[in-house]
Write a protein that holds these residues in place. Structure first.
Motif, PDB file in Angstrom:
ATOM      1  N   SER A 160      31.144   3.873  87.403  1.00  0.00           N
ATOM      2  CA  SER A 160      32.103   4.614  86.577  1.00  0.00           C
ATOM      3  C   SER A 160      33.177   3.696  86.006  1.00  0.00           C
ATOM      4  O   SER A 160      33.735   3.982  84.949  1.00  0.00           O
ATOM      5  N   CYS A 161      33.457   2.600  86.687  1.00  0.00           N
ATOM      6  CA  CYS A 161      34.471   1.670  86.179  1.00  0.00           C
ATOM      7  C   CYS A 161      33.958   0.871  84.985  1.00  0.00           C
ATOM      8  O   CYS A 161      34.751   0.293  84.254  1.00  0.00           O
ATOM      9  N   SER A 162      32.657   0.829  84.787  1.00  0.00           N
ATOM     10  CA  SER A 162      32.118   0.069  83.665  1.00  0.00           C
ATOM     11  C   SER A 162      32.085   0.892  82.380  1.00  0.00           C
ATOM     12  O   SER A 162      31.817   0.368  81.312  1.00  0.00           O
TER      13      SER A 162
END
Length: 98
Positions: free
Chosen positions: A71-73
């Motif tokens: 999700s951070c990407s």
């Protein structure tokens, strides 16, 4: 308890929050993050292999870290990024004028 033998290191204690397993929880997280020395990795892996509750915790922690990393990407939409930039500038102006 049904009397069956568990492959847990502590057959007389099924609670995974016992003192040794609590200690291993932090070490399990450090293992996942590649922050342990090789000797410690071997000890933690041996414990995980013989302790079902800790193996479950290990799997859960790996899954959570994988989902968070994925999700951070993701990139925020351009419109949202611009709104955030405008808000940051407004706060910076307030701070410098205040």
């Amino acid at each position: 308890m049904s009397g069956q033998q568990h492959d847990h290191l502590h057959p007389d204690v099924e609670d995974p929050s016992n003192a040794e397993c609590v200690d291993f929880l932090e070490r399990i997280i450090r293992l996942i993050d590649n922050e342990l020395e090789e000797g410690d990795c071997t000890i933690v892996r041996a414990h995980i292999d013989s302790c079902s509750p800790c193996l479950e915790r290990y799997d859960l922690q790996r899954t959570v870290k994988s989902v968070v990393a994925r999700s951070c990407s993701e990139t925020a939409p351009a419109e949202l990024r611009e709104r955030v930039r405008v808000q940051i500038r407004a706060v910076q102006v307030q701070i410098t004028e205040g």
